[in-house]
Design an enzyme around this catalytic site. Structure first.
Site, mmCIF file in Angstrom:
data_model
loop_
_atom_site.group_PDB
_atom_site.id
_atom_site.type_symbol
_atom_site.label_atom_id
_atom_site.label_comp_id
_atom_site.label_asym_id
_atom_site.label_seq_id
_atom_site.Cartn_x
_atom_site.Cartn_y
_atom_site.Cartn_z
ATOM 1 N N SER A 231 0.859 -3.007 -7.244
ATOM 2 C CA SER A 231 0.814 -3.857 -6.045
ATOM 3 C C SER A 231 2.037 -4.761 -6.073
ATOM 4 C CB SER A 231 -0.457 -4.713 -6.069
ATOM 5 O OG SER A 231 -0.465 -5.630 -4.991
ATOM 6 N N TYR B 157 -6.582 -10.382 -10.649
ATOM 7 C CA TYR B 157 -6.045 -9.184 -9.989
ATOM 8 C C TYR B 157 -4.537 -9.053 -10.259
ATOM 9 C CZ TYR B 157 -4.904 -5.915 -6.192
ATOM 10 O OH TYR B 157 -4.459 -4.833 -5.467
HETATM 11 P P1 NAP Z 1 -10.800 0.166 -1.575
HETATM 12 O O1 NAP Z 1 -10.769 0.449 -0.149
HETATM 13 O O2 NAP Z 1 -11.700 -0.915 -2.069
HETATM 14 O O3 NAP Z 1 -11.067 1.501 -2.427
HETATM 15 C C1 NAP Z 1 -11.120 1.377 -3.834
HETATM 16 C C2 NAP Z 1 -11.362 2.721 -4.456
HETATM 17 O O4 NAP Z 1 -11.458 2.540 -5.878
HETATM 18 C C3 NAP Z 1 -12.638 3.373 -3.982
HETATM 19 O O5 NAP Z 1 -12.427 4.747 -3.788
HETATM 20 C C4 NAP Z 1 -13.602 3.140 -5.142
HETATM 21 O O6 NAP Z 1 -14.500 4.241 -5.238
HETATM 22 C C5 NAP Z 1 -12.643 3.167 -6.328
HETATM 23 N N1 NAP Z 1 -13.194 2.479 -7.488
HETATM 24 C C6 NAP Z 1 -13.494 1.163 -7.634
HETATM 25 N N2 NAP Z 1 -14.012 0.940 -8.851
HETATM 26 C C7 NAP Z 1 -14.045 2.137 -9.497
HETATM 27 C C8 NAP Z 1 -14.471 2.559 -10.773
HETATM 28 N N3 NAP Z 1 -15.003 1.725 -11.682
HETATM 29 N N4 NAP Z 1 -14.347 3.891 -11.091
HETATM 30 C C9 NAP Z 1 -13.837 4.746 -10.193
HETATM 31 N N5 NAP Z 1 -13.418 4.413 -8.968
HETATM 32 C C10 NAP Z 1 -13.522 3.116 -8.624
HETATM 33 O O7 NAP Z 1 -9.323 -0.244 -2.078
HETATM 34 P P2 NAP Z 1 -7.890 0.199 -1.509
HETATM 35 O O8 NAP Z 1 -7.401 -0.893 -0.668
HETATM 36 O O9 NAP Z 1 -7.925 1.577 -1.020
HETATM 37 O O10 NAP Z 1 -7.075 0.116 -2.877
HETATM 38 C C11 NAP Z 1 -6.732 1.251 -3.655
HETATM 39 C C12 NAP Z 1 -5.730 0.819 -4.701
HETATM 40 O O11 NAP Z 1 -4.593 0.248 -4.065
HETATM 41 C C13 NAP Z 1 -6.252 -0.236 -5.660
HETATM 42 O O12 NAP Z 1 -5.767 0.006 -6.956
HETATM 43 C C14 NAP Z 1 -5.653 -1.527 -5.111
HETATM 44 O O13 NAP Z 1 -5.511 -2.505 -6.100
HETATM 45 C C15 NAP Z 1 -4.324 -1.024 -4.603
HETATM 46 N N6 NAP Z 1 -3.725 -1.864 -3.574
HETATM 47 C C16 NAP Z 1 -4.363 -2.119 -2.406
HETATM 48 C C17 NAP Z 1 -3.755 -2.929 -1.445
HETATM 49 C C18 NAP Z 1 -4.398 -3.235 -0.112
HETATM 50 O O14 NAP Z 1 -3.897 -4.112 0.610
HETATM 51 N N7 NAP Z 1 -5.457 -2.563 0.286
HETATM 52 C C19 NAP Z 1 -2.493 -3.484 -1.709
HETATM 53 C C20 NAP Z 1 -1.882 -3.217 -2.927
HETATM 54 C C21 NAP Z 1 -2.488 -2.399 -3.857
HETATM 55 P P3 NAP Z 1 -16.064 4.128 -5.582
HETATM 56 O O15 NAP Z 1 -16.509 2.745 -5.214
HETATM 57 O O16 NAP Z 1 -16.666 5.215 -4.762
HETATM 58 O O17 NAP Z 1 -16.125 4.408 -7.047
#
Ligand code: NAP
Length: 263
Positions: free
Chosen positions: A141, A155
């Site tokens: 990130s 985080y």
């Molecule tokens: P999200 O919508 O909350 O999705 C998170 C994903 O992670 C879900 O598929 C969830 O699947 C999975 N997950 C959570 N805990 C888990 C565990 N213990 N084991 C396996 N899977 C797990 O988040 P997102 O925004 O798509 O983010 C995805 C990645 O991008 C993350 O690493 C986040 O830090 C990074 N990111 C996001 C943003 C943003 O603005 N959205 C910005 C920078 C970086 P289940 O709950 O089905 O297991």
């Protein structure tokens, strides 16, 4: 199709960025091992397989559990005989002031975001070493690596750690033909971003997102498919001389030098 005949294992594929990456990879011809805890991910695998004429399986996987990670790799190898690409994307974010973040909240971030990536990388890498090729894409990130807001200590620490892991793995496995790169998104329109907006202002989360968009030079959040396009490039042979880097994809959100940005 830049990923034709490749097999990709994607964690956190049940929604948000992971689901977007899965869609782009399927469009680019990859066969998929979609990992998450939510059983609804099987529906995503089935839909993508039919829509893009690829093969896709769902494996239930909690990345904090080493046995789950090994099982996901084993199932992938049984089904496809190879894993060319790992996208370590699963992640969590819960805001909390530093002084009120207890060890459980801290470990929640460290266990999923750092140890989860560690576990799935350790499970996938032996096969990549054996086959002498592989590309790993780690979802970091801009938070932690470049910026941070109040409430993001756990985080930010976890996401910055992934930059170190990216470089260390890139260096250690370069001679095995394996590349490792990180993606550093700004805000992406996903359930996580929605949850952060709700945590910031439960009565008006849309105004929080509008504020983020307004302060971003490109005036919007990213879409999961846009992160998928970058992941496909880093996973593909088009990026064959790129390793150990972190690519920022943030609509220019880290550019502004003053808080007058957006006016
Ligand atoms: P999200 O919508 O909350 O999705 C998170 C994903 O992670 C879900 O598929 C969830 O699947 C999975 N997950 C959570 N805990 C888990 C565990 N213990 N084991 C396996 N899977 C797990 O988040 P997102 O925004 O798509 O983010 C995805 C990645 O991008 C993350 O690493 C986040 O830090 C990074 N990111 C996001 C943003 C943003 O603005 N959205 C910005 C920078 C970086 P289940 O709950 O089905 O297991």
């Amino acid at each position: 199709m830049k990923l034709k005949n490749k097999v990709a294992l994607i964690t956190g594929a049940s929604k948000g960025i992971g689901e977007g990456i899965a869609e782009v990879f399927a469009k680019e011809g990859a066969n998929l091992i979609l990992c998450a805890r939510s059983a609804s991910t099987k529906q995503i695998a089935d839909t993508l397989a039919e829509k893009y004429n690829i093969k896709a399986i769902y494996v239930n996987c909690d990345v904090t559990k080493k046995a789950d990670c090994q099982n996901a790799v084993d199932k992938g190898m049984e089904t496809f005989g190879q894993i060319d690409i790992l996208v370590s994307n699963a992640g969590v974010c819960k805001l909390g002031s530093f002084l009120e973040t207890d060890d459980n909240d801290r470990d929640f971030h460290f266990n999923v975001n750092i140890n989860g990536c560690w576990n799935i990388s350790q499970a996938v890498l032996p096969g990549m070493v054996k086959q002498k090729h592989g590309s790993i894409v780690i979802m970091s990130s801009v938070t932690g690596y470049m910026v941070a807001d109040p409430g993001e200590a756990a985080y930010a620490t976890s996401k910055a750690a992934l930059i170190g892991l990216t470089r260390a793995l890139a260096r250690e496995f370069a001679e095995e033909g394996i590349r490792v790169n990180a993606i550093c998104p700004g805000y992406v329109d996903t359930p996580m971003a929605q949850s952060i907006a709700v945590q910031s202002d439960a009565s008006n989360p849309e105004s929080v997102k509008a504020g983020i968009a307004g302060a971003t030079p490109l005036k919007r959040l990213a879409t999961p498919l846009e992160i998928g396009d970058l992941a496909a490039f880093l996973a593909s042979d088009e990026s064959r001389y790129i390793t150990g880097t972190q690519v920022v994809i943030d609509g220019g959100s880290t550019l502004p030098e003053t808080i007058s940005v957006g006016v």
